[in-house]
Design a protein around this motif. Structure first.
Motif, PDB file in Angstrom:
ATOM      1  N   GLN A  71      77.040 112.703  78.659  1.00 50.85           N
ATOM      2  CA  GLN A  71      77.611 111.629  78.920  1.00 50.85           C
ATOM      3  C   GLN A  71      76.782 111.112  80.127  1.00 50.85           C
ATOM      4  N   ASN A  72      77.341 112.228  81.375  1.00 48.70           N
ATOM      5  CA  ASN A  72      77.549 112.133  82.910  1.00 48.70           C
ATOM      6  C   ASN A  72      75.414 112.254  82.973  1.00 48.70           C
ATOM      7  N   GLU A  73      75.216 113.210  82.321  1.00 49.95           N
ATOM      8  CA  GLU A  73      73.452 114.216  82.392  1.00 49.95           C
ATOM      9  C   GLU A  73      72.907 112.867  81.802  1.00 49.95           C
ATOM     10  N   PHE A  74      73.214 112.476  80.263  1.00 45.38           N
ATOM     11  CA  PHE A  74      72.259 111.480  79.982  1.00 45.38           C
ATOM     12  C   PHE A  74      72.017 110.201  81.100  1.00 45.38           C
ATOM     13  N   ILE A  75      73.310 109.637  81.384  1.00 45.77           N
ATOM     14  CA  ILE A  75      72.498 108.480  82.592  1.00 45.77           C
ATOM     15  C   ILE A  75      72.049 108.848  83.982  1.00 45.77           C
ATOM     16  N   ILE A  76      71.840 110.283  84.234  1.00 41.89           N
ATOM     17  CA  ILE A  76      71.077 109.988  85.575  1.00 41.89           C
ATOM     18  C   ILE A  76      69.773 111.112  84.935  1.00 41.89           C
ATOM     19  N   PHE A  77      69.795 111.841  83.299  1.00 45.13           N
ATOM     20  CA  PHE A  77      68.696 111.871  82.612  1.00 45.13           C
ATOM     21  C   PHE A  77      67.589 110.842  82.474  1.00 45.13           C
ATOM     22  N   LEU A  78      67.921 109.965  82.320  1.00 44.67           N
ATOM     23  CA  LEU A  78      67.496 108.419  82.149  1.00 44.67           C
ATOM     24  C   LEU A  78      67.131 108.060  83.940  1.00 44.67           C
ATOM     25  N   GLY A  79      67.843 108.146  84.550  1.00 42.88           N
ATOM     26  CA  GLY A  79      67.381 107.684  86.212  1.00 42.88           C
ATOM     27  C   GLY A  79      66.313 108.370  86.662  1.00 42.88           C
ATOM     28  N   ALA A  80      66.020 110.008  86.185  1.00 43.65           N
ATOM     29  CA  ALA A  80      65.069 110.617  86.682  1.00 43.65           C
ATOM     30  C   ALA A  80      63.937 110.461  86.153  1.00 43.65           C
ATOM     31  N   LEU A  81      64.085 109.884  84.825  1.00 46.79           N
ATOM     32  CA  LEU A  81      63.242 110.376  83.652  1.00 46.79           C
ATOM     33  C   LEU A  81      61.480 109.767  84.422  1.00 46.79           C
ATOM     34  N   PHE A  82      61.997 107.981  84.299  1.00 45.69           N
ATOM     35  CA  PHE A  82      60.877 107.302  84.486  1.00 45.69           C
ATOM     36  C   PHE A  82      60.417 107.573  86.062  1.00 45.69           C
ATOM     37  N   PRO A  83      60.458 108.039  86.481  1.00 49.67           N
ATOM     38  CA  PRO A  83      59.334 108.185  88.158  1.00 49.67           C
ATOM     39  C   PRO A  83      58.295 109.151  87.716  1.00 49.67           C
ATOM     40  N   ILE A  84      59.634 110.221  87.336  1.00 51.69           N
ATOM     41  CA  ILE A  84      58.409 111.405  87.076  1.00 51.69           C
ATOM     42  C   ILE A  84      57.304 110.943  86.107  1.00 51.69           C
ATOM     43  N   VAL A  85      57.871 110.407  84.847  1.00 48.48           N
ATOM     44  CA  VAL A  85      57.201 109.925  84.078  1.00 48.48           C
ATOM     45  C   VAL A  85      55.366 109.461  84.547  1.00 48.48           C
ATOM     46  N   LEU A  86      56.143 108.205  85.938  1.00 48.45           N
ATOM     47  CA  LEU A  86      55.011 106.876  85.888  1.00 48.45           C
ATOM     48  C   LEU A  86      54.036 108.014  87.041  1.00 48.45           C
ATOM     49  N   SER A  87      54.881 108.306  87.868  1.00 52.99           N
ATOM     50  CA  SER A  87      54.116 109.358  89.079  1.00 52.99           C
ATOM     51  C   SER A  87      52.921 110.538  88.635  1.00 52.99           C
ATOM     52  N   THR A  88      53.461 110.997  87.632  1.00 51.14           N
ATOM     53  CA  THR A  88      52.481 112.469  86.546  1.00 51.14           C
ATOM     54  C   THR A  88      51.461 111.225  86.291  1.00 51.14           C
ATOM     55  N   MET A  89      52.041 110.512  85.438  1.00 50.39           N
ATOM     56  CA  MET A  89      50.721 109.463  84.691  1.00 50.39           C
ATOM     57  C   MET A  89      49.464 109.669  86.230  1.00 50.39           C
ATOM     58  N   GLU A  90      49.972 108.262  87.177  1.00 44.91           N
ATOM     59  CA  GLU A  90      49.528 107.504  88.028  1.00 44.91           C
ATOM     60  C   GLU A  90      48.670 108.962  88.747  1.00 44.91           C
ATOM     61  N   GLY A  91      49.639 110.246  89.446  1.00 40.80           N
ATOM     62  CA  GLY A  91      48.125 111.207  89.821  1.00 40.80           C
ATOM     63  C   GLY A  91      47.271 112.014  88.863  1.00 40.80           C
ATOM     64  N   VAL A  92      47.418 112.067  88.131  1.00 46.02           N
ATOM     65  CA  VAL A  92      46.369 113.113  85.923  1.00 46.02           C
ATOM     66  C   VAL A  92      45.172 111.657  86.356  1.00 46.02           C
ATOM     67  N   ARG A  93      45.871 110.234  86.664  1.00 46.70           N
ATOM     68  CA  ARG A  93      44.566 109.128  86.809  1.00 46.70           C
ATOM     69  C   ARG A  93      43.965 109.005  87.428  1.00 46.70           C
ATOM     70  N   ASP A  94      44.844 109.143  88.562  1.00 51.01           N
ATOM     71  CA  ASP A  94      43.940 109.097  90.069  1.00 51.01           C
ATOM     72  C   ASP A  94      42.983 110.924  90.220  1.00 51.01           C
ATOM     73  N   VAL A  95      43.282 111.474  89.528  1.00 51.38           N
ATOM     74  CA  VAL A  95      42.411 113.264  89.885  1.00 51.38           C
ATOM     75  C   VAL A  95      40.763 112.574  90.469  1.00 51.38           C
ATOM     76  N   ASP A  96      40.333 112.717  91.274  1.00 53.11           N
ATOM     77  CA  ASP A  96      38.926 112.525  91.335  1.00 53.11           C
ATOM     78  C   ASP A  96      37.586 113.767  90.898  1.00 53.11           C
ATOM     79  N   ALA A  97      37.555 111.952  89.466  1.00 48.81           N
ATOM     80  CA  ALA A  97      36.186 112.072  88.764  1.00 48.81           C
ATOM     81  C   ALA A  97      35.481 113.102  88.666  1.00 48.81           C
ATOM     82  N   GLN A  98      34.635 113.275  90.078  1.00 51.56           N
ATOM     83  CA  GLN A  98      33.970 113.978  90.807  1.00 51.56           C
ATOM     84  C   GLN A  98      34.205 115.832  90.644  1.00 51.56           C
ATOM     85  N   LEU A  99      35.325 115.904  90.819  1.00 52.37           N
ATOM     86  CA  LEU A  99      35.684 117.069  90.934  1.00 52.37           C
ATOM     87  C   LEU A  99      36.028 117.786  90.009  1.00 52.37           C
ATOM     88  N   ILE A 100      35.997 116.699  88.557  1.00 54.04           N
ATOM     89  CA  ILE A 100      36.304 116.939  87.036  1.00 54.04           C
ATOM     90  C   ILE A 100      35.116 117.621  86.862  1.00 54.04           C
TER      91      ILE A 100
END
Lengths: 265, 262
Positions: free
Chosen positions: B132-161
Motif C-alpha cells: 500500500q505504501n509503495e503504491f502511494i510512492i509509486f504514484l508520486g514518482a511516476l508522473f515526473p518521470i513520465v512527463l520529463s521523459t516525454m518532454e526530453g524525447v520531444r526536445d531531441v534536436d531534429a537536426q541530430l536525427i
C-alpha cells in the motif's frame, strides 16, 4: 544518365502547404552534378536552395519531377549522400572519435577498420590529440572540421553542405574554406555547397549556381575555371562577384534559365 | 606577477567555506539556549543535544536503522516500478504522435490527483501493508518521470536525427543512439523530481498507515510524547532526502559525462 554524372534534377517542382496557401519553393528546376564536381548554390533566403539540399539528402520528396542520384531515384537518406549542417549537428554525447565513427558503426564496419579510418580523418582535419574530447570542448571551427570528417568517413559519393561556415567568424571561415578545398582535392567527392555568400561560392566552386526566390528557380550557372587556391580579390573573381550581384538584383527583369557559360581566367 | 602562495589561497578558500556555515551554527546555538530556558519549551522544541541523545538511544535500540531501512526499501521498490513503467510510457508519449493523441488525456486525468489522495482507497485495496505504501510512492514518482521523459524525447534536436539518418541509422539505431542519449538529461530530471516527491509521499503514507519507517517513528513520537524522537525522524528524513538527490546527481554525472559542468 550520362557517363560521369552523379546527380540529376529534372524539372523539379516543390510546393509546401502554408495554411490555405501554397508556397512554391522550387519551380521547374533542372541541374546536373558530375562526379567529383564542386557546385555552389547562392541565392537569397527563400530561393529554395535548402529545399534542393533536402531533396538530395532524401529528407523531402519533390511534388513533381524526380531527383536521381547515381542512376537511382532518391527514396530516403543514405550514407552515399552525407550532409554537413550549419550548426554542426554533432552528437554532444559522443567524443570526436565517436562522432567520426558513428556512420561506420551503423554500417557495421569492424572495430579495427573503424580505428584506421578515424585515424586517417583525425590526421586529415588536423585534430590529433582531440579524439577523446566532447564537441562542447571544441571551438566552432574544430566542431565543423569534425562534422566534415564524420560526413566523409562513410565514403559518400556526394557531400551536401548547408551553409556550413555561416556560424563561424570570418577568420575561421576563411581557414575552413581553405581546409575544405585541401580535403576535397584529396578526396574528390561531388559536393553541393549552399551559401548566401557570393565570395565563398566563387572561392570554392567549379560551378556557381545562382537561384532566385518566388518561385525558387535557377537563374544562371557559371563555370569558374581559375585554379585553386583562388584569390577572391583578383580582377576576374571580382568581376564575377559583381556580375552575380547584378543578377541577384535584376533577376525579375531578365531571368535566364539556360546555363550561361562564363569562363573566367 | 607573483600572487598569493597556493598554501595561503587554500587556507583562504577553507575560510570562505567555513564562513558559510556560521549562520547555521548560530541557529543551532540559539535553538539550544531557547530550548533549555524552561521545561515547557524543552518538551515542545527539544534542544539539539537532546535530539542527538534521543537519536543515539534509537540507534542503540536498533529501531532507527530498522526504520531507515524500511523507508528506503519502500522508496527503492516504488521508484524502480515507477521507472519501469514511466520511462517506456514517456518514450511512447514523446515519440509517437498517435500514442500521445490517444493517451495524453488518460495521463492528464490522473496526474493532478495528489498521491496522498489515493491513501484511503489504497488501504481498502492493499490493507496496511508495504504494498500500500509503495503504491502511494509509486504514484508520486511516476508522473515526473513520465512527463520529463516525454518532454526530453520531444526536445531531441531534429537536426541530430537527420544527421544520423544521412549516416545510415535506421529506426532502432535512431532510438538508441540519438533519442535515448538526447533525452537522458531530462530523464534524470524526472528521476530526481520523482524521488523527491516519492520521499515526501513515503513519509505521508507512513504517518497514516504503517508499522515501521521514519514516518511511523515520527507518529509514534507524538503518541509517546517523545518530541526528541520526532525531531530525529525529521532530521533523518531531510538528510536522507539530500543524500538520495546527491546520489542521483552523482549517477547522472557518471552516465552523462558530456554535459556542461562536469
Amino acid at each position: 544518365m550520362a557517363e560521369g554524372q552523379c546527380v540529376q534534377f529534372q524539372r523539379i517542382c516543390k510546393t509546401y502547404a502554408s495554411g490555405r496557401n501554397e508556397v512554391v519553393a522550387l519551380h521547374e528546376v533542372s541541374l546536373q552534378i558530375r562526379e567529383g564536381e564542386f557546385i555552389c548554390i547562392v541565392g537569397p533566403s527563400g530561393c529554395g536552395k535548402t529545399t534542393m539540399l533536402n531533396l538530395l539528402a532524401g529528407f523531402e520528396v519533390p511534388t513533381k519531377g524526380s531527383v536521381e542520384a547515381f542512376g537511382r531515384r532518391i527514396d530516403g537518406p543514405g550514407p552515399d549522400r552525407t550532409m554537413m549542417f550549419q550548426d554542426y549537428a554533432l552528437f554532444p554525447w559522443l567524443t570526436v572519435q565517436g562522432n567520426i565513427e558513428y556512420g561506420l558503426r551503423r554500417l557495421g564496419v569492424a572495430a579495427k577498420e573503424r580505428a584506421e579510418i578515424v585515424r586517417h580523418y583525425v590526421d586529415l582535419i588536423d585534430l590529433k590529440g582531440f579524439e577523446r574530447k566532447f564537441p562542447r570542448q571544441l571551438s566552432g571551427g574544430m566542431r565543423q572540421r569534425v562534422a566534415l570528417a564524420r560526413a566523409l568517413a562513410v565514403k559518400p559519393r556526394l557531400l551536401l553542405m548547408d551553409e556550413p561556415f555561416a556560424a563561424l567568424d570570418s577568420f575561421t571561415r576563411e581557414k575552413m574554406q581553405d581546409e575544405l578545398i585541401r580535403v576535397w582535392e584529396r578526396e574528390r567527392k561531388a559536393v553541393l555547397f549552399i551559401t548566401h555568400n557570393i565570395d565563398e561560392a566563387i572561392k570554392l566552386a567549379d560551378v556557381v549556381v545562382v537561384m532566385s526566390p518566388r518561385p525558387g528557380r535557377i537563374t544562371s550557372e557559371f563555370r569558374v575555371n581559375s585554379p585553386r587556391p583562388r584569390d577572391v580579390d583578383s580582377g576576374e573573381c571580382l568581376e564575377l562577384v559583381h556580375h552575380i550581384r547584378e543578377l541577384l538584383h535584376l533577376v525579375s527583369a531578365n531571368p535566364t534559365t539556360a546555363p550561361v557559360a562564363a569562363p573566367v581566367g | 606577477m607573483a600572487g598569493p602562495s597556493p598554501a595561503f589561497q587554500s587556507v583562504r578558500r577553507l575560510g570562505y567555506q567555513l564562513a558559510r556555515y556560521v549562520p547555521l551554527f548560530l541557529m543551532f546555538a540559539i535553538w539550544e539556549l531557547v530550548s533549555r530556558s524552561n521545561p515547557a519549551t524543552a518538551l515542545l522544541l527539544p534542544a539539539p543535544t537532546t535530539v542527538l541523545a534521543g537519536g543515539w538511544e534509537l540507534i542503540q535500540q536498533g529501531t532507527l536503522q530498522k526504520d531507515v531501512m524500511a523507508s528506503l526499501k519502500r522508496v527503492a521498490v516504488a521508484v524502480a516500478f515507477a521507472a519501469l513503467v514511466g520511462y517506456p510510457l514517456g518514450f511512447a508519449l514523446g515519440g509517437s504522435r498517435l500514442f500521445a493523441w490517444m493517451f495524453e488525456p488518460v495521463v492528464s486525468f490522473f496526474r493532478p490527483i495528489p498521491p496522498l489522495a489515493w491513501i484511503p482507497l489504497s488501504i481498502m485495496w492493499f490493507g496496511i501493508t508495504d504494498a500500500q505504501n509503495e503504491f502511494i510512492i509509486f504514484l508520486g514518482a511516476l508522473f515526473p518521470i513520465v512527463l520529463s521523459t516525454m518532454e526530453g524525447v520531444r526536445d531531441v534536436d531534429a537536426q541530430l536525427i537527420r544527421a544520423a539518418r544521412t549516416l545510415g541509422a535506421g529506426r532502432a539505431a535512431i532510438v538508441f543512439t540519438v533519442i535515448l542519449p538526447g533525452a537522458l538529461s531530462s530523464m534524470f530530471v524526472g528521476l530526481r523530481v520523482g524521488i523527491g516527491i516519492a520521499w515526501m509521499a513515503l513519509v505521508a503514507g507512513e504517518l497514516v498507515a504503517a508499522t515501521s519507517g521514519l514516518g511511523f517513528l515520527i507518529s509514534q513520537g507524538r503518541l509517546l510524547f517523545r518530541s526528541d524522537h520526532i525531531v530525529v525522524g525529521m532530521v533523518m528524513i531531510g538528510v536522507i532526502g539530500l543524500l538520495l538527490d546527491a546520489a542521483v546527481r552523482l549517477l547522472q554525472q557518471l552516465v552523462t559525462p558530456w554535459r556542461e559542468g562536469n
